[in-house]
Design a protein around this motif. Sequence first.
Motif, short mmCIF file in Angstrom:
data_model
loop_
_atom_site.label_atom_id
_atom_site.label_comp_id
_atom_site.label_asym_id
_atom_site.label_seq_id
_atom_site.Cartn_x
_atom_site.Cartn_y
_atom_site.Cartn_z
N ASP A 16 0.85 -1.20 0.00
CA ASP A 16 0.00 0.00 0.00
C ASP A 16 0.88 1.25 0.00
O ASP A 16 0.64 2.20 -0.74
N CYS A 17 1.91 1.22 0.85
CA CYS A 17 2.87 2.34 0.89
C CYS A 17 3.57 2.48 -0.46
O CYS A 17 3.77 3.59 -0.96
N PHE A 18 3.93 1.36 -1.03
CA PHE A 18 4.60 1.33 -2.32
C PHE A 18 3.74 1.98 -3.40
O PHE A 18 4.22 2.81 -4.18
N ALA A 19 2.45 1.64 -3.42
CA ALA A 19 1.54 2.18 -4.43
C ALA A 19 1.39 3.69 -4.28
O ALA A 19 1.45 4.43 -5.27
N VAL A 20 1.22 4.16 -3.04
CA VAL A 20 1.09 5.60 -2.80
C VAL A 20 2.40 6.30 -3.14
O VAL A 20 2.41 7.39 -3.72
N SER A 21 3.52 5.66 -2.83
CA SER A 21 4.83 6.24 -3.13
C SER A 21 5.06 6.36 -4.63
O SER A 21 5.63 7.35 -5.09
N ILE A 22 4.63 5.37 -5.39
CA ILE A 22 4.77 5.45 -6.84
C ILE A 22 3.98 6.65 -7.37
O ILE A 22 4.48 7.44 -8.16
N SER A 23 2.75 6.78 -6.90
CA SER A 23 1.92 7.91 -7.32
C SER A 23 2.56 9.23 -6.93
O SER A 23 2.60 10.18 -7.72
N SER A 24 3.08 9.30 -5.73
CA SER A 24 3.70 10.54 -5.25
C SER A 24 4.99 10.83 -6.01
O SER A 24 5.24 11.98 -6.39
N GLY A 25 5.80 9.82 -6.22
CA GLY A 25 7.04 10.01 -6.98
C GLY A 25 6.76 10.46 -8.40
O GLY A 25 7.53 11.24 -8.97
N GLY A 26 5.66 10.00 -8.96
CA GLY A 26 5.30 10.39 -10.32
C GLY A 26 4.92 11.85 -10.46
O GLY A 26 4.88 12.38 -11.57
N THR A 27 4.66 12.51 -9.33
CA THR A 27 4.29 13.93 -9.38
C THR A 27 5.50 14.85 -9.25
O THR A 27 5.36 16.05 -9.45
N MET A 28 6.65 14.30 -8.90
CA MET A 28 7.83 15.14 -8.69
C MET A 28 8.45 15.55 -10.02
O MET A 28 8.69 14.71 -10.88
N LYS A 29 8.71 16.86 -10.13
CA LYS A 29 9.41 17.35 -11.33
C LYS A 29 10.89 17.06 -11.21
O LYS A 29 11.56 16.79 -12.20
N ILE A 30 11.42 17.15 -10.00
CA ILE A 30 12.79 16.71 -9.71
C ILE A 30 12.71 15.81 -8.48
O ILE A 30 11.83 15.98 -7.64
N LEU A 31 13.59 14.85 -8.39
CA LEU A 31 13.57 13.92 -7.26
C LEU A 31 13.97 14.67 -6.00
O LEU A 31 15.10 15.13 -5.87
N ASN A 32 13.05 14.83 -5.08
CA ASN A 32 13.27 15.56 -3.84
C ASN A 32 13.57 14.54 -2.74
O ASN A 32 12.66 13.87 -2.23
#
Length: 188
Positions: A16-32
């Motif tokens: 579940d964390c992985f799925a939310v993290s993928i979605s969140s990472g997909g919104t980053m313009k640069i890796l923060n």
Amino acid sequence: MNLTEIFIIALSLSLDCFAVSISSGGTMKILNIKNMIKMAFFFGFFQSIMPIIGYFAGKGISVYIEKFDHWVAFTLLFIIGAKMIYESYQIDELGCLKNDKCPFGFQTLTLLAIATSIDALAIGITFSILNSSIVLPVIIIGIVSFIMSVIGINMGYKGKNFFENKMEKIAGIILIILGGKILLENLL
């Protein structure tokens, strides 16, 4: 439960964390990196705390359900697994793919961490019912959730979110199989 079963449960819960993290990472313009570590910490922390809460809640009821505890453990794992399979069909639950910023603020992360760790609460009850130790599972669940969150954010950032829903389905199936194994061990 043996170490392999604990690791499989930890991996399943972390998806579940992985799925939310993928979605969140997909919104980053640069890796923060700061936001990545913050999200991974929140997820790992809550995935560790919730089984402890469930464990102690389960201790209060375990005396009353001792004769059919294997059925309760099976039912809990089956429900969690079925829920994960169902949720795997819910696409972009957070709406992170539709806007420029997926929230990494304290309040939002707390809500996401609680929402993704409800299953861990039920797992804690299951450990209690089975009279299993909670210390090692909690450590493993927290570490695995942290690592899977970091991996998920990186995968989302790189645009490789193809496997997100499939992984949650697999995790649900694994939990149902573990529940069946517990049931069969006690019936035979």
